[in-house]
Design a protein around this motif. Structure first.
Motif, mmCIF file in Angstrom:
data_model
loop_
_atom_site.group_PDB
_atom_site.id
_atom_site.type_symbol
_atom_site.label_atom_id
_atom_site.label_comp_id
_atom_site.label_asym_id
_atom_site.label_seq_id
_atom_site.Cartn_x
_atom_site.Cartn_y
_atom_site.Cartn_z
ATOM 1 N N SER A 31 0.743 -1.317 -0.111
ATOM 2 C CA SER A 31 -0.107 -0.197 -0.073
ATOM 3 C C SER A 31 0.924 1.085 0.076
ATOM 4 C CB SER A 31 -0.871 0.016 1.250
ATOM 5 O OG SER A 31 -1.475 -1.110 1.102
ATOM 6 N N GLU A 32 1.832 1.334 0.946
ATOM 7 C CA GLU A 32 2.789 2.602 0.776
ATOM 8 C C GLU A 32 3.810 2.391 -0.198
ATOM 9 O OE1 GLU A 32 3.978 3.380 4.801
ATOM 10 O OE2 GLU A 32 2.146 3.423 5.820
ATOM 11 N N PHE A 33 3.976 1.239 -0.493
ATOM 12 C CA PHE A 33 5.318 1.277 -1.684
ATOM 13 C C PHE A 33 4.792 1.487 -3.065
ATOM 14 C CE2 PHE A 33 7.343 -1.820 -4.316
ATOM 15 C CZ PHE A 33 8.699 -1.431 -4.262
ATOM 16 N N SER A 34 3.559 1.002 -3.412
ATOM 17 C CA SER A 34 3.145 1.095 -4.574
ATOM 18 C C SER A 34 3.530 2.299 -5.532
ATOM 19 C CB SER A 34 1.553 0.924 -4.608
ATOM 20 O OG SER A 34 1.076 2.137 -3.894
ATOM 21 N N LEU A 35 3.581 3.486 -4.856
ATOM 22 C CA LEU A 35 3.849 4.706 -5.867
ATOM 23 C C LEU A 35 5.334 4.913 -5.937
ATOM 24 C CD1 LEU A 35 1.526 7.341 -4.195
ATOM 25 C CD2 LEU A 35 1.256 6.151 -6.352
ATOM 26 N N ALA A 36 6.189 4.227 -5.146
ATOM 27 C CA ALA A 36 7.695 4.110 -5.410
ATOM 28 C C ALA A 36 8.079 3.019 -6.032
ATOM 29 C CB ALA A 36 8.175 4.127 -3.784
ATOM 30 N N HIS A 37 7.262 2.199 -6.566
ATOM 31 C CA HIS A 37 7.614 1.010 -7.174
ATOM 32 C C HIS A 37 8.305 1.254 -8.486
ATOM 33 C CE1 HIS A 37 6.815 -2.831 -9.751
ATOM 34 N NE2 HIS A 37 7.584 -3.241 -8.859
ATOM 35 N N PRO A 38 9.654 0.767 -8.618
ATOM 36 C CA PRO A 38 10.238 1.074 -9.856
ATOM 37 C C PRO A 38 9.519 0.803 -11.142
ATOM 38 C CG PRO A 38 11.711 0.133 -8.539
ATOM 39 C CD PRO A 38 10.486 -0.111 -7.874
ATOM 40 N N GLY A 39 8.769 -0.158 -11.133
ATOM 41 C CA GLY A 39 8.121 -0.758 -12.496
ATOM 42 C C GLY A 39 6.558 0.018 -12.567
ATOM 43 N N GLY A 40 6.434 1.040 -11.672
ATOM 44 C CA GLY A 40 5.070 1.714 -11.726
ATOM 45 C C GLY A 40 3.972 1.207 -10.948
ATOM 46 N N LEU A 41 2.910 1.783 -10.847
ATOM 47 C CA LEU A 41 1.728 1.335 -10.138
ATOM 48 C C LEU A 41 1.196 0.347 -10.743
ATOM 49 C CD1 LEU A 41 -0.275 1.419 -7.722
ATOM 50 C CD2 LEU A 41 -1.317 3.564 -8.701
ATOM 51 N N VAL A 42 0.765 0.528 -12.157
ATOM 52 C CA VAL A 42 -0.025 -0.232 -12.798
ATOM 53 C C VAL A 42 0.270 -1.623 -12.768
ATOM 54 C CG1 VAL A 42 -0.994 -0.674 -15.216
ATOM 55 C CG2 VAL A 42 -0.439 1.662 -14.543
ATOM 56 N N HIS A 62 15.141 -13.420 -6.315
ATOM 57 C CA HIS A 62 14.785 -13.649 -4.930
ATOM 58 C C HIS A 62 15.221 -12.491 -3.782
ATOM 59 C CE1 HIS A 62 13.012 -15.621 -1.404
ATOM 60 N NE2 HIS A 62 14.006 -15.575 -0.630
ATOM 61 N N GLU A 63 16.343 -12.111 -4.144
ATOM 62 C CA GLU A 63 17.117 -10.960 -3.482
ATOM 63 C C GLU A 63 16.309 -9.674 -3.169
ATOM 64 O OE1 GLU A 63 20.053 -9.044 -6.549
ATOM 65 O OE2 GLU A 63 20.473 -10.894 -6.140
ATOM 66 N N VAL A 64 15.503 -9.524 -4.272
ATOM 67 C CA VAL A 64 14.431 -8.409 -4.163
ATOM 68 C C VAL A 64 13.585 -8.492 -3.035
ATOM 69 C CG1 VAL A 64 12.716 -6.981 -5.384
ATOM 70 C CG2 VAL A 64 14.833 -7.754 -6.700
ATOM 71 N N LEU A 65 13.077 -9.796 -2.878
ATOM 72 C CA LEU A 65 12.273 -10.041 -1.635
ATOM 73 C C LEU A 65 12.950 -9.831 -0.230
ATOM 74 C CD1 LEU A 65 9.964 -12.870 -2.670
ATOM 75 C CD2 LEU A 65 9.364 -10.566 -2.695
ATOM 76 N N GLN A 66 14.187 -10.291 -0.127
ATOM 77 C CA GLN A 66 15.066 -9.842 1.052
ATOM 78 C C GLN A 66 15.270 -8.524 1.340
ATOM 79 O OE1 GLN A 66 18.412 -12.548 -0.061
ATOM 80 N NE2 GLN A 66 17.729 -13.928 1.572
ATOM 81 N N GLN A 67 15.264 -7.691 0.015
ATOM 82 C CA GLN A 67 15.584 -6.352 0.398
ATOM 83 C C GLN A 67 14.431 -5.771 0.728
ATOM 84 O OE1 GLN A 67 16.573 -4.450 -3.396
ATOM 85 N NE2 GLN A 67 16.751 -2.384 -2.679
ATOM 86 N N TYR A 68 13.199 -6.096 0.351
ATOM 87 C CA TYR A 68 11.971 -5.588 1.022
ATOM 88 C C TYR A 68 11.332 -6.378 1.969
ATOM 89 C CZ TYR A 68 12.450 -2.172 -2.752
ATOM 90 O OH TYR A 68 13.373 -1.343 -3.629
ATOM 91 N N SER A 69 11.885 -7.054 2.880
ATOM 92 C CA SER A 69 11.339 -8.058 3.759
ATOM 93 C C SER A 69 10.330 -7.379 4.790
ATOM 94 C CB SER A 69 12.541 -8.893 4.534
ATOM 95 O OG SER A 69 13.278 -7.979 5.018
ATOM 96 N N ASP A 70 10.561 -5.954 4.880
ATOM 97 C CA ASP A 70 9.825 -5.392 5.972
ATOM 98 C C ASP A 70 8.245 -5.254 5.512
ATOM 99 O OD1 ASP A 70 11.048 -3.569 4.201
ATOM 100 O OD2 ASP A 70 10.486 -1.891 5.188
#
Length: 510
Positions: A31-42, A62-70
């Motif tokens: 919810s809070e990350f969506s607008l900051a998503h590098p690939g966009g909201l859509v 998988h490292e991306v999931l580790q990066q955003y584990s919070d």
């Protein structure tokens, strides 16, 4: 949250302000990350409230999931994650991603428990301390931090980079082994693990100049007090140094150097004039090991930094974090007894020093080849084309088979040469291994050429992108040529190998 984390509950969260997805049985609140998503909201809204596992792993590691584990708020009720969650120091479970000696089902006569302890400790050290800085420096082009240099110095990593020797005696290396037990297989392990941060410019920016210049001081300095002082200064991280041989006038043709060194009128100092080009770490060095023309030949001199030495940055195919420099010596001075080896006989100083440099480059190149191979194996199992994983294509499997064969043959030849290095003295290595190491380096970089090319084709557009899934492949395809040129070009080294072999060609066979 009171309601259980079921798939039915996830399906209720489908708006920009309230957006959940499932990846590998875990639920992520975006919810809070969506607008900051590098690939966009859509693209996130397309999978809002759904299981996005297949779509995620078709685009990310998988490292991306580790990066955003919070962002993970829990696991789907009654389900368990399936994807391996590697931790610092873990070995890869991808086939051929590790050299065979690290695979439990294979054996090797070359390695013992001390090599395995060092490998584990080096991997943890690199992943915790080196990789974060390496990747940042690779992007912004700034030089290695003093903080990281100090960490490497305090843990014996700087000392290990010179290879086995008395400089390691009495030292504790990464708290897992004594320096006196450090051999060339420990050196190989250290070199391959240290390149796993996958940042080619930083790889050279990480004190590579020291590894090929302090060795010359250690082996050829006639002034014992100077040798020990410079060694202590550099291995403690207080001072930095580089090797300054190559010129615009001469690269592999060392005999063609134009830089001159003459004794001062009082006979107390060398006066150096000339230029050097493509000098790794030249921008931040305090000492320069300089190849010069002298009265009757070629000499090598240790020259301290001064106002008479001007350094300018050179931009190359990789990051400026390597501190590649153009250097001008304008009546620069060095004490007479800072000569390395004998006057007019510096050729042997440089040639003997090249062996370990070239061998180190093979260690790193072979590790890079393996890393790129691992990236391709992962991608071919992740990427879905025409409704099936890419690995189902016979043409792709042929490419992978070739890459595996090249990678494993490089490692096997490298280990064979390393075994010889363990059995021979420094002088014997200089006489007997120059040719074999030259051939090995030439072969390893030719393998890198083919592997980089095949990997780029396998990754397609991602293999040309400096980021995301193909970033390692893109970097290797852009930078592998450094190893094919630095330390002696492929053609020169292949010729050296044949010429050395012909010196021992038996006349009885004619």
């Amino acid at each position: 949250m009171e309601a259980p984390l079921t798939r039915q509950e996830v399906a209720k969260h489908t708006t920009e302000e309230d957006l959940w997805v499932i990846v590998d049985h875990k639920i992520y609140d975006l919810s809070e990350f969506s607008l900051a998503h590098p690939g966009g909201l859509v693209v996130l809204l397309q999978y809002a409230g759904q299981d996005a596992t297949e779509a995620f792993y078709n685009l990310h590691r998988h490292e991306v999931l580790q990066q955003y584990s919070d962002l993970c708020i829990g696991t789907v009720e009654g389900e368990k994650p399936e994807v391996i969650d590697p931790q610092p120091g873990d070995l890869s479970q991808v086939p051929y991603a590790e050299p065979l000696w690290l695979s439990p089902q294979y054996k090797s006569p070359y390695y013992n428990d001390s090599h395995r302890r060092l490998q584990k400790a080096m991997r943890v050290f690199v992943e915790k301390h080196v990789t974060p800085e390496a990747q940042q420096k690779e992007k912004d082009g700034t030089y290695i931090s003093q903080e990281l240099i100090d960490k490497m110095a305090n843990n014996g990593v700087l000392g290990m980079r010179l290879g086995p020797g008395k400089h390691l005696h009495g030292k504790r290396l990464l708290d897992v082994m004594d320096g006196k037990d450090f051999d060339y297989f420990h050196d190989l392990v250290m070199g391959q693990e240290l390149s796993r941060h996958n940042s080619r410019g930083f790889q050279d920016g990480n004190m590579a100049g020291m590894t090929i210049s302090l060795t010359a001081v250690r082996n050829w300095c006639n002034n014992e007090e100077l040798k020990e002082r410079v060694t202590q200064e550099v291995l403690s991280g207080q001072k930095k140094m580089c090797l300054a041989i190559t010129e615009a006038f001469a690269g592999s043709d060392v005999a063609g150097l134009k830089t001159t060194a003459v004794l001062s009128d009082d006979g107390e100092h060398w006066i150096i004039n000339g230029t050097k080009k493509w000098i790794t770490n030249g921008m931040f060095s305090d000492y320069f090991v300089v190849g010069c023309k002298t009265k009757k030949g070629f000499s090598v001199i240790l020259v301290p930094k001064s106002e008479e030495i001007e350094v300018k940055p050179i931009k190359t195919s990789y990051s400026t974090t390597a501190a590649t420099a153009y250097i001008e010596f304008n009546n620069a001075k060095a004490p007479k007894n800072w000569l390395l080896g004998q006057e007019d006989k510096g050729f042997i100083v440089i040639m003997s020093n090249f062996n370990h440099e070239r061998w180190m480059m093979v260690c790193a190149t072979t590790r890079w080849n393996r890393t790129v191979l691992e990236e391709c194996l992962k991608w071919c199992n992740q990427r879905i084309v025409f409704g099936k994983p890419l690995i189902t294509q016979p043409a792709i499997r042929q490419k992978l088979a070739r890459m595996i064969s090249l990678t494993e043959s490089c490692q096997a030849w490298l280990e064979q040469i390393t075994h010889q290095m363990n059995q021979l003295s420094y002088e014997e290595q200089s006489k007997q291994l120059g040719g074999p190491i030259g051939l090995l380096k030439s072969f390893a970089t030719r393998c890198a050429h083919e592997i980089a090319d095949e990997a780029t084709n396998i990754f397609g557009g991602r293999g040309l992108t400096q980021g995301g899934m193909g970033k390692v492949v893109e970097m290797w395809h852009r930078t592998y040529k450094f190893d094919a040129i630095l330390g002696g070009t492929e053609e020169i080294l292949a010729d050296l190998g044949v010429r050395q072999a012909m010196k021992n060609f038996p006349k009885a066979m004619l």
